[in-house]
Design an enzyme around this catalytic site. Structure first.
Site, PDB file in Angstrom:
ATOM      1  N   HIS A  50      29.834   7.097  31.539  1.00  0.00           N
ATOM      2  CA  HIS A  50      28.376   7.093  31.490  1.00  0.00           C
ATOM      3  C   HIS A  50      27.845   6.305  32.687  1.00  0.00           C
ATOM      4  O   HIS A  50      28.379   5.243  32.988  1.00  0.00           O
ATOM      5  CB  HIS A  50      27.890   6.431  30.199  1.00  0.00           C
ATOM      6  CG  HIS A  50      26.393   6.289  30.147  1.00  0.00           C
ATOM      7  ND1 HIS A  50      25.565   7.366  29.905  1.00  0.00           N
ATOM      8  CD2 HIS A  50      25.582   5.209  30.348  1.00  0.00           C
ATOM      9  CE1 HIS A  50      24.304   6.953  29.934  1.00  0.00           C
ATOM     10  NE2 HIS A  50      24.280   5.651  30.207  1.00  0.00           N
ATOM     11  N   GLY A 102      29.013  44.202  46.869  1.00  0.00           N
ATOM     12  CA  GLY A 102      30.369  44.107  46.364  1.00  0.00           C
ATOM     13  C   GLY A 102      31.387  44.202  47.485  1.00  0.00           C
ATOM     14  O   GLY A 102      31.040  44.367  48.650  1.00  0.00           O
TER      15      GLY A 102
HETATM   16  P1  NAD Z   1      28.674  41.243  43.375  1.00  0.00           P
HETATM   17  O1  NAD Z   1      29.458  42.237  42.616  1.00  0.00           O
HETATM   18  O2  NAD Z   1      28.643  39.854  42.920  1.00  0.00           O
HETATM   19  O3  NAD Z   1      27.163  41.709  43.488  1.00  0.00           O
HETATM   20  C1  NAD Z   1      26.809  42.939  44.033  1.00  0.00           C
HETATM   21  C2  NAD Z   1      25.474  43.332  43.426  1.00  0.00           C
HETATM   22  O4  NAD Z   1      25.009  44.431  44.128  1.00  0.00           O
HETATM   23  C3  NAD Z   1      25.595  43.733  41.957  1.00  0.00           C
HETATM   24  O5  NAD Z   1      24.628  43.039  41.213  1.00  0.00           O
HETATM   25  C4  NAD Z   1      25.353  45.225  41.982  1.00  0.00           C
HETATM   26  O6  NAD Z   1      24.712  45.692  40.832  1.00  0.00           O
HETATM   27  C5  NAD Z   1      24.459  45.354  43.195  1.00  0.00           C
HETATM   28  N1  NAD Z   1      24.502  46.658  43.818  1.00  0.00           N
HETATM   29  C6  NAD Z   1      25.566  47.471  44.019  1.00  0.00           C
HETATM   30  N2  NAD Z   1      25.193  48.590  44.679  1.00  0.00           N
HETATM   31  C7  NAD Z   1      23.857  48.476  44.902  1.00  0.00           C
HETATM   32  C8  NAD Z   1      22.892  49.285  45.550  1.00  0.00           C
HETATM   33  N3  NAD Z   1      23.246  50.448  46.121  1.00  0.00           N
HETATM   34  N4  NAD Z   1      21.618  48.849  45.594  1.00  0.00           N
HETATM   35  C9  NAD Z   1      21.254  47.658  45.047  1.00  0.00           C
HETATM   36  N5  NAD Z   1      22.132  46.853  44.416  1.00  0.00           N
HETATM   37  C10 NAD Z   1      23.418  47.252  44.358  1.00  0.00           C
HETATM   38  O7  NAD Z   1      29.219  41.374  44.879  1.00  0.00           O
HETATM   39  P2  NAD Z   1      28.880  40.501  46.157  1.00  0.00           P
HETATM   40  O8  NAD Z   1      27.725  39.633  45.912  1.00  0.00           O
HETATM   41  O9  NAD Z   1      28.864  41.450  47.298  1.00  0.00           O
HETATM   42  O10 NAD Z   1      30.166  39.619  46.269  1.00  0.00           O
HETATM   43  C11 NAD Z   1      31.444  40.248  46.333  1.00  0.00           C
HETATM   44  C12 NAD Z   1      32.487  39.417  45.674  1.00  0.00           C
HETATM   45  O11 NAD Z   1      32.815  38.317  46.507  1.00  0.00           O
HETATM   46  C13 NAD Z   1      32.024  38.783  44.365  1.00  0.00           C
HETATM   47  O12 NAD Z   1      32.183  39.655  43.293  1.00  0.00           O
HETATM   48  C14 NAD Z   1      32.955  37.633  44.250  1.00  0.00           C
HETATM   49  O13 NAD Z   1      34.163  38.072  43.691  1.00  0.00           O
HETATM   50  C15 NAD Z   1      33.180  37.226  45.702  1.00  0.00           C
HETATM   51  N6  NAD Z   1      32.302  36.072  46.012  1.00  0.00           N
HETATM   52  C16 NAD Z   1      32.442  34.942  45.269  1.00  0.00           C
HETATM   53  C17 NAD Z   1      31.629  33.858  45.520  1.00  0.00           C
HETATM   54  C18 NAD Z   1      31.791  32.629  44.689  1.00  0.00           C
HETATM   55  O14 NAD Z   1      32.795  32.515  44.008  1.00  0.00           O
HETATM   56  N7  NAD Z   1      30.839  31.710  44.699  1.00  0.00           N
HETATM   57  C19 NAD Z   1      30.673  33.916  46.520  1.00  0.00           C
HETATM   58  C20 NAD Z   1      30.544  35.081  47.242  1.00  0.00           C
HETATM   59  C21 NAD Z   1      31.380  36.154  46.982  1.00  0.00           C
END
Ligand code: NAD
Ligand code: FAD
Length: 479
Positions: free
Chosen positions: A458, A285
């Site tokens: 299409h 995150g």
């Molecule tokens: P995310 O919130 O998408 O995923 C983080 C994951 O890590 C979650 O599933 C969570 O449950 C898990 N997690 C948290 N703490 C943990 C731990 N201690 N051990 C194991 N798992 C754990 O966050 P992200 O992937 O870091 O991305 C951050 C943000 O960046 C996204 O929420 C999004 O807003 C943005 N982003 C968007 C895109 C896109 O739009 N395609 C791409 C990349 C990033």
């Protein structure tokens, strides 16, 4: 180094200072300038040669570089997996990671020049340095020379940074954040990723397609909890089949260096486990980059997670201080930041713009892509709203078959009584493009019937949305 005196132009009147030149900041600055406001945009990001690098996380270490690598790795993957089906065989294909990264870097620097050019063209001054609000409503910029800007309005667009966890401290070498994983100079043999969210899946896809044995350790038992359940389950099955070893319900408890590798310890229902990887990516995150902005001194309120508190129009509790994008609560997405920015700029100029987060599209750029807008069936159930849905598989789409890319489906969820579209969920090739039609339909409060009565070219993948709309009333033609 002794502090330098502020330069004489600091007294010149500015209407707006934007802090941050990411998609929230630079878009706000451009829109302000278009509306006749005298605007400066401050950003501290510089490139390897110390030059201003506007574009924020999105352009420098986010959306753009990740998509460049996703595209490169997708082409490489297709050589062995898709092209043979088209009768094309390529002997001895190999990936040159240095060339792939150099291409990505060229894409990024070309777009950076583009953003700098747009700011210039619109008469926005790009100030390179770290900004800080003072109690008196001024913006101090630690730059060479230092500046003190005294605008009528400040727009905070400071963005976000990766969340860190004590059990896996990044060292920039073996344990890295997403920026580190975008810059690997070779494909790791064994790659570990903590977090099977958006970044874990996208960057895991990149390196797994290039040959890394990729394990994703996800703390939750649910996969992609915000997504439609059918999409999430189908995606989990397919991604695992592609080679992503996604392990749910794993809580990482510690990491340690073992020679050139990293041992990762985690707990699950069976007890304590351990894996060894060559590189570990922490993707758990992101958090708002509001520390050090002087918000407390300036009296700007943040919530307990550090997000700047705003009302529905991007206004903070302080007069003439606004916040947009990742540093304010809401989806952490580039397009959301940019739309917030336009709305705030227009409000500053006296227009009656609004911020609406109900139709923010989400896209995960795996292959197939996952895209959605609006609410899921589970969310509607929870809200007590009766719904109907229609679903159409890409396997029944002529265009998908012609392309040899038939995984996934499109689903439309609409109100049981009014037929208004409440959510659209697509798992399939080009879902990121297909979802735009759904966003437009929802912005106009369209119904499934509206989409069903809309002619689609299409053969296109977008026809699947049309068929899903027909399927709501069980009248899909090609099912
Ligand atoms: P995310 O919130 O998408 O995923 C983080 C994951 O890590 C979650 O599933 C969570 O449950 C898990 N997690 C948290 N703490 C943990 C731990 N201690 N051990 C194991 N798992 C754990 O966050 P992200 O992937 O870091 O991305 C951050 C943000 O960046 C996204 O929420 C999004 O807003 C943005 N982003 C968007 C895109 C896109 O739009 N395609 C791409 C990349 C990033
Ligand atoms: P940012 O882009 O973070 O920009 C903030 C800017 O403010 C930075 O340039 C920073 O240097 C500057 N700044 C901060 N504090 C100060 C200060 N005190 N003084 C001066 N300057 C300061 N989103 C999508 O929509 N689609 C995607 O495909 C996508 N992919 C992503 C992939 C990755 C790997 C990552 C990490 C993120 C991705 N995102 C994606 C999320 C997206 O990058 C962010 O939502 C977006 O950049 C937020 O824009 P912003 O303008 O609010 O902040």
């Amino acid at each position: 180094m002794p502090a330098r005196r502020p330069s004489p132009d600091d007294a010149a009147p500015l209407d707006v200072v934007v802090v941050g030149a990411g998609p929230g900041g630079y878009v706000a600055a451009i829109r302000c300038a278009q509306l006749g406001l005298r605007t400066a945009c401050v950003d501290r990001w510089t490139d390897e040669r110390g030059r201003a690098a506007p574009g924020g996380t999105c352009l420098n270490v986010g959306c753009i570089p990740s998509k460049a690598l996703l595209d490169s790795s997708h082409h490489f993957h297709n050589v062995n997996h898709l092209l043979p089906g088209h009768g094309i065989s390529v002997e001895g294909a190999r990936i040159d990671v240095t060339a792939m990264q150099a291409r990505k870097d060229r894409v990024v620097s070309s777009l950076r020049r583009g953003v700098a050019g747009l700011l210039r063209k619109n008469g926005v001054e790009l100030v390179t340095g770290t900004a800080r609000l003072t109690g008196a409503g001024a913006v101090e910029v630690a730059a060479d020379p230092p500046r003190v800007l005294r605008p009528r309005h400040v727009i905070l667009a400071a963005g976000s940074e990766p969340t860190t966890i004590a059990v896996a401290p990044t060292d920039g070498e073996r344990i890295v954040d997403s920026a580190g994983a975008l810059a690997f100079t070779e494909t790791p043999r064994r790659l570990g990723i903590i977090g099977a969210g958006v970044i874990g899946l996208e960057l895991g896809s990149v390196w797994s397609r290039l040959g890394a044995e990729t394990v994703l350790l996800e703390a939750l038992d649910d996969f992609l909890p915000a997504a439609d359940r059918d999409v999430a389950m189908e995606a989990l099955r397919l991604f695992r089949r592609q080679g992503l070893d996604i392990r749910l319900g794993k809580r990482v408890t510690g990491c340690e260096a073992v020679g050139d590798a990293v041992a990762v310890h985690f707990e699950d229902a069976e007890g304590t486990q351990r894996i060894e990887v060559d590189r570990l990516v922490v993707a758990v995150g992101r958090r708002p980059a509001t520390a050090g902005l002087g918000l407390e001194e300036a009296g700007v309120e943040c919530d307990d997670r550090g997000f700047v508190r705003v009302d529905g129009h991007g206004r903070t509790n302080r007069d003439n201080v606004w916040a947009v994008g990742d540093c304010a609560p809401g989806p952490m997405l580039a397009h959301r930041a940019a739309e917030d920015a336009i709305s705030v700029a227009e409000r500053i100029a006296g227009e009656n713009s609004r911020i609406d987060h109900r139709t923010v599209p989400w896209v995960i750029y795996t292959h197939p892509e996952i895209a959605w807008v609006g609410r899921t069936e589970a969310e509607l159930d929870e809200a007590g709203i009766e719904w109907r849905s229609g679903r159409f598989p890409f396997a029944a789409s002529g265009r998908a078959l012609a392309a040899g890319d038939t995984a996934g489906f499109a689903k439309i969820v609409c109100d049981e009584t009014t037929d208004e579209i409440l959510g659209v969920h697509v798992f399939g090739a080009n879902a990121s493009e297909i979802i735009a039609e759904a966003v437009t339909a929802m912005e106009f409060r369209g119904s499934a019937e509206d989409l069903a009565r809309t002619m689609h070219a299409h053969p296109t993948l977008a026809e699947s949305l049309h068929e899903a709309a027909l399927a709501v009333d069980e009248r899909a033609i090609h099912l």
